[in-house]
Design an enzyme around this catalytic site. Structure first.
Site, PDB file in Angstrom:
ATOM      1  N   GLU A 186     -71.275   2.224  25.031  1.00 17.95           N
ATOM      2  CA  GLU A 186     -71.934   2.396  25.657  1.00 17.95           C
ATOM      3  C   GLU A 186     -73.090   1.080  25.802  1.00 17.95           C
ATOM      4  OE1 GLU A 186     -72.611   5.994  26.280  1.00 17.95           O
ATOM      5  OE2 GLU A 186     -71.304   6.989  26.919  1.00 17.95           O
ATOM      6  N   HIS A 411     -66.954  20.723  27.731  1.00 16.32           N
ATOM      7  CA  HIS A 411     -66.520  20.823  26.127  1.00 16.32           C
ATOM      8  C   HIS A 411     -67.902  20.002  25.784  1.00 16.32           C
ATOM      9  CE1 HIS A 411     -63.228  24.107  26.647  1.00 16.32           C
ATOM     10  NE2 HIS A 411     -63.722  23.981  27.395  1.00 16.32           N
ATOM     11  N   GLU A 412     -68.973  20.120  25.669  1.00 24.32           N
ATOM     12  CA  GLU A 412     -69.569  19.189  24.930  1.00 24.32           C
ATOM     13  C   GLU A 412     -69.889  19.084  22.959  1.00 24.32           C
ATOM     14  OE1 GLU A 412     -71.932  15.985  25.638  1.00 24.32           O
ATOM     15  OE2 GLU A 412     -70.859  16.327  22.939  1.00 24.32           O
ATOM     16  N   HIS A 480     -65.340  11.801  27.905  1.00 26.16           N
ATOM     17  CA  HIS A 480     -66.585  11.363  27.158  1.00 26.16           C
ATOM     18  C   HIS A 480     -67.249  11.150  25.731  1.00 26.16           C
ATOM     19  CE1 HIS A 480     -68.758  11.008  31.516  1.00 26.16           C
ATOM     20  NE2 HIS A 480     -67.468  11.853  31.466  1.00 26.16           N
ATOM     21  N   GLU A 481     -68.064   9.845  25.618  1.00 32.26           N
ATOM     22  CA  GLU A 481     -67.439   9.347  24.852  1.00 32.26           C
ATOM     23  C   GLU A 481     -66.149   9.525  23.882  1.00 32.26           C
ATOM     24  OE1 GLU A 481     -69.960  11.730  24.747  1.00 32.26           O
ATOM     25  OE2 GLU A 481     -70.801  10.233  26.356  1.00 32.26           O
ATOM     26  N   GLU A 499     -64.577   8.425  30.295  1.00 33.18           N
ATOM     27  CA  GLU A 499     -66.157   7.118  30.031  1.00 33.18           C
ATOM     28  C   GLU A 499     -65.425   6.119  29.488  1.00 33.18           C
ATOM     29  OE1 GLU A 499     -70.782   8.497  29.846  1.00 33.18           O
ATOM     30  OE2 GLU A 499     -69.717   8.721  27.952  1.00 33.18           O
ATOM     31  N   GLU A 505     -74.937   7.373  34.236  1.00 30.63           N
ATOM     32  CA  GLU A 505     -76.404   8.206  33.258  1.00 30.63           C
ATOM     33  C   GLU A 505     -77.428   6.976  32.491  1.00 30.63           C
ATOM     34  OE1 GLU A 505     -73.199  10.356  31.275  1.00 30.63           O
ATOM     35  OE2 GLU A 505     -74.267   8.788  29.260  1.00 30.63           O
TER      36      GLU A 505
HETATM   37  C1  NOJ Z   1     -72.588  12.596  27.237  1.00 27.97           C
HETATM   38  C2  NOJ Z   1     -72.322  12.503  28.911  1.00 27.97           C
HETATM   39  O1  NOJ Z   1     -72.065  11.051  29.207  1.00 27.97           O
HETATM   40  C3  NOJ Z   1     -72.635  12.859  29.622  1.00 27.97           C
HETATM   41  O2  NOJ Z   1     -72.116  12.617  30.977  1.00 27.97           O
HETATM   42  C4  NOJ Z   1     -72.995  14.303  29.802  1.00 27.97           C
HETATM   43  O3  NOJ Z   1     -73.607  15.342  30.490  1.00 27.97           O
HETATM   44  C5  NOJ Z   1     -73.860  14.464  28.224  1.00 27.97           C
HETATM   45  N1  NOJ Z   1     -73.113  13.950  27.076  1.00 27.97           N
HETATM   46  C6  NOJ Z   1     -73.638  15.816  27.878  1.00 27.97           C
HETATM   47  O4  NOJ Z   1     -72.409  16.686  27.503  1.00 27.97           O
HETATM   48 CA    CA Z   2     -71.526   9.244  27.963  1.00 33.40          CA
END
Ligand code: NOJ
Ligand code: CA
Length: 714
Positions: A186, A411-412, A480-481, A499, A505
């Site tokens: 990023e 799922h974070e 993501h990540e 991502e 963001e």
């Molecule tokens: C980073 C992600 O790129 C974003 O899209 C997300 O909202 C946040 N993490 C929380 O999970």
């Molecule tokens: Ca991100």
């Protein structure tokens, strides 16, 4: 004996030597393989000390000068020299395969391959094969480590402490690069000469995030333009059970060398059991910038679909309880008193989606754990099956189904992959029971356990485990990540998007003022070459008022629309808040635009300046055009010769207003409609930081009667 061997090697050279009487400096001696149209040639030879070397030519001119290949290994002699060629064979291959979803329906996979089989002259007589593939749009090569003969099973383990693949350039090219960060892609792209990469890389070490930036290295894809205007992009394909590759820069020597992401926990880069193959090292080669985007080299270097029918996943546009958290209007957690993921809010988004031809809804902050998600001890924090009490998951899913809107799960993991792995089964069982087909995953923070990095072998294997486990439940992954995209979607087409880029963001909260206007004119030619990007376009409230006073999106409104075509993904978000879309006339483009394509073409492009792409929707006769520019206003032309001959279309042109400007007047826009055909050439008037989006939909008789034809060029 030595002399004898020397002559044998020379004998081989003479057999495959493609030189002729008029020797130019670009002629090399060795084994060569050329691409099907003879456009690109890869050469291989051994130095007298048995060091393997390769080079690459485009139209008989060197693009990679003689460069080294090999490895350093733990507890054994390096595999760098002392090798001999025991066999060499060249084969041709051609097939056309179908993408289940994608930028185009059919992909031609046509190459010539040369496998050079090497063996140590002395000692353990270890074997190493190198596979070279020459395509008309670039090259790939990979190493194959073979089993050791007469050794027990326990000696079949290899630990790589360094991969020594070199890429020697032939000039001080213009480069688009991000630092060789072990945790994150990023970053804003830098545009510099190759020889200037070093200094800037050091300067960028003060990153926004807590990541691990290696001095003097870049991440891939890294893209370059030579003084002659040839475009090159360096990357890897099929990154499987191996560490991600960054490239260490030698600015003076105009050379790069593979630098694999490591692990402070294990102390090595890669551990494998023999036999195994490394990922492909790839170079896409294009005469025009757009050739890089049209190239399917990375996908072709991956194995065919292993999942079979994935029609359970439908490409889609989606909205979400998401942007409001990035704007601080709402929060993921419940303790703040402004929890975003409520049943009521989700239903409002579903109603909006259903009215606007949008079939997906992402809900972030639905599950317990967000109170502690950024803490130090993130192990065990998230629970992937328990909703907050104000969010009725079953009811939201039911309501969505009634309205034709599918919930996308979130799922974070907060970079605690072991906690996630423990819960994969219950989490995916819950999704399967509810009929949820896709999940956005996330890995914010430093990886736990400490000493592992997002892009190391351990995490590469985690991301793959998630993908293959999800596939068993007919679940698609938008990570993501993530680990970088290396074309794995061909083999596992449930890898729908990811991502791995500085996405939308950053415009909401980044302290450096967000993505610059040229960012989106670079990423299709760099990160985008790896695969689909979940960039999340579609901000209409560009100044972000009343939520933010320091940030805005550095874009015009028309450019936000154009991104739906320019940045490819089978899941495209309309990320803004419902109230910012309202009944906005430009919303019609988001309603209309396709997400799954039969064909894609780059009409015109200069990396970092502008790009115009057209795509034909799968299963309809509709085309869509997206054109964007950097901070400079431009007048471009788009010849619509790709349209079906003799057919008339309504072109709905969403363009920047006369006074539009990404900073001074970002929301100024115009919508115009004309009848067009394949003889029409449209003027694209792009404002500073602006764009144009066009839908081209077959015209009805009524429309042909009532709508003016596009003015003919004078
Ligand atoms: C980073 C992600 O790129 C974003 O899209 C997300 O909202 C946040 N993490 C929380 O999970
Ligand atoms: Ca991100």
């Amino acid at each position: 004996m030595k002399v004898f061997q020397y002559y044998i090697i020379w004998g081989f050279f003479m057999m495959f030597w493609v030189g002729c009487a008029s020797k130019t400096p670009h002629q090399k001696i060795g084994y060569e393989v050329t691409s099907p149209s003879n456009n690109i040639t890869i050469g291989f030879s051994l130095k007298l000390d048995g060091t393997p070397m390769y080079w690459v030519k485009h139209q008989n001119k060197l693009v990679i000068d003689t460069s080294k290949l090999g490895f350093e290994l733990k507890g054994e002699k390096a595999l760098l020299n002392g090798l001999k060629v025991v066999a060499q064979d060249t084969t041709s291959f051609s097939e056309t395969w179908k993408m289940p979803w994608g930028e185009q329906q059919e992909v031609l996979n046509n190459y010539r391959q040369m496998v050079v089989k090497l063996e140590e002259k002395k000692g353990a007589r270890r074997k190493l094969n190198i596979h070279f593939r020459a395509y008309d749009d670039g090259i790939g090569f990979r190493y194959e480590f073979l089993k050791l003969e007469n050794q027990g099973a326990k000696n079949q383990e290899v630990i790589i402490t360094k991969e020594n693949t070199q890429f020697k350039l032939t000039g001080d090219h213009t480069c688009w690069w991000i630092p060789g960060d072990w945790d994150s892609y990023e970053h804003l792209y830098n545009t510099t000469k190759f020889s200037e990469i070093d200094a800037l890389s050091r300067q960028k070490a003060a990153s926004l995030m807590q990541t691990t930036i290696m001095d003097n290295a870049v991440n891939t894809p890294v893209t370059m333009r030579t003084a002659e205007g040839l475009h090159l992009s360096f990357h890897e394909a099929n990154l499987t059970d191996y560490a991600g590759m960054t490239l260490k820069i030698d600015p003076k020597g105009l050379s790069m060398e593979s630098a694999l992401v490591g692990s402070k926990r294990t102390g090595y880069l890669v551990k494998r059991t023999l036999p195994f193959k490394t990922p492909w090292r790839t170079i896409q080669i294009g005469e025009k910038a757009g050739d890089l985007i049209e190239s399917k080299l990375i996908l072709n270097l991956n194995e065919p679909n292993k999942l079979g029918d994935v029609s359970w996943f439908k490409p889609k546009k989606y909205v979400g309880i998401w942007w409001e958290m990035h704007l601080d209007k709402a929060s993921w957690d419940k303790k703040s008193g402004k929890h975003g993921a409520t049943t009521k809010n989700a239903k409002a988004f579903i109603d909006f989606a259903a009215k606007n031809n949008i079939t997906g809804l992402l809900v972030e902050g639905w599950n317990t754990g967000w109170e502690n998600w950024l803490g130090k001890d993130r192990e065990g924090v998230f629970d992937f099956v328990t909703p907050y009490p104000d969010y009725d998951l079953q009811e939201v899913v039911r309501y969505g189904k009634e309205k034709g809107v599918e919930v996308i799960m979130h799922h974070e993991t907060s970079a605690a992959p072991r906690t996630y792995e423990k819960q994969l089964k219950p989490a995916y069982t819950l999704m399967k029971d509810l009929g949820i087909k896709a999940v956005k995953t996330g890995y914010v923070g430093k990886i736990l356990p400490e000493g592992e990095y997002h892009h190391g072998q351990w995490m590469v294997n985690h991301y793959r485990k998630v993908l293959t486990t999800a596939a068993q439940y007919n679940i698609a992954i938008n990570a993501h990540e993530p680990i970088k995209a290396t074309g794995i979607r061909r083999t596992y087409p449930n890898a729908i998007a990811r991502e791995g880029v500085r996405g939308q963001e950053f415009n909401a909260w980044s302290v450096d003022g967000g993505n610059k206007p040229d960012h989106t004119t670079i990423i299709p030619f760099t990160r985008g070459l790896g695969g689909p990007i979940d960039f999340t376009p579609g901000v209409f409230n560009i100044k972000l008022e009343p939520y933010k006073d320091k940030n805005q999106v550095n874009t015009t409104l028309a450019k936000q629309l154009a991104l739906y075509v320019v940045i490819y993904s089978p899941v495209q978000m309309a990320c803004d808040l419902i109230e910012h879309y309202g009944e906005h006339p430009a919303l019609q483009f988001i309603r209309d635009v396709g997400v799954d394509w039969e064909q894609s073409k780059v009409l015109d492009a200069a990396i970092g300046d502008y790009v115009t792409i057209v795509r034909k929707e799968k299963g309809t006769d509709k085309w869509f055009l997206g054109s964007i520019t950097d901070e400079n206003a431009r007048l471009l032309k788009a010849a619509l010769s790709f349209l079906e001959k003799g057919k008339q279309y309504v072109a709905a042109i969403y363009q920047d207003g006369k006074d539009a400007h990404w900073d001074k007047n970002p929301t100024s826009y115009e919508i115009k409609k004309f009848i067009v055909d394949n003889q029409t050439s449209i003027d694209l008037k792009l404002a500073a930081g602006g764009g144009t989006a066009i839908s081209l939909i077959p015209a009805t008789d009524e429309e042909i009667k009532n709508i003016k034809s596009y003015p003919k060029a004078k």
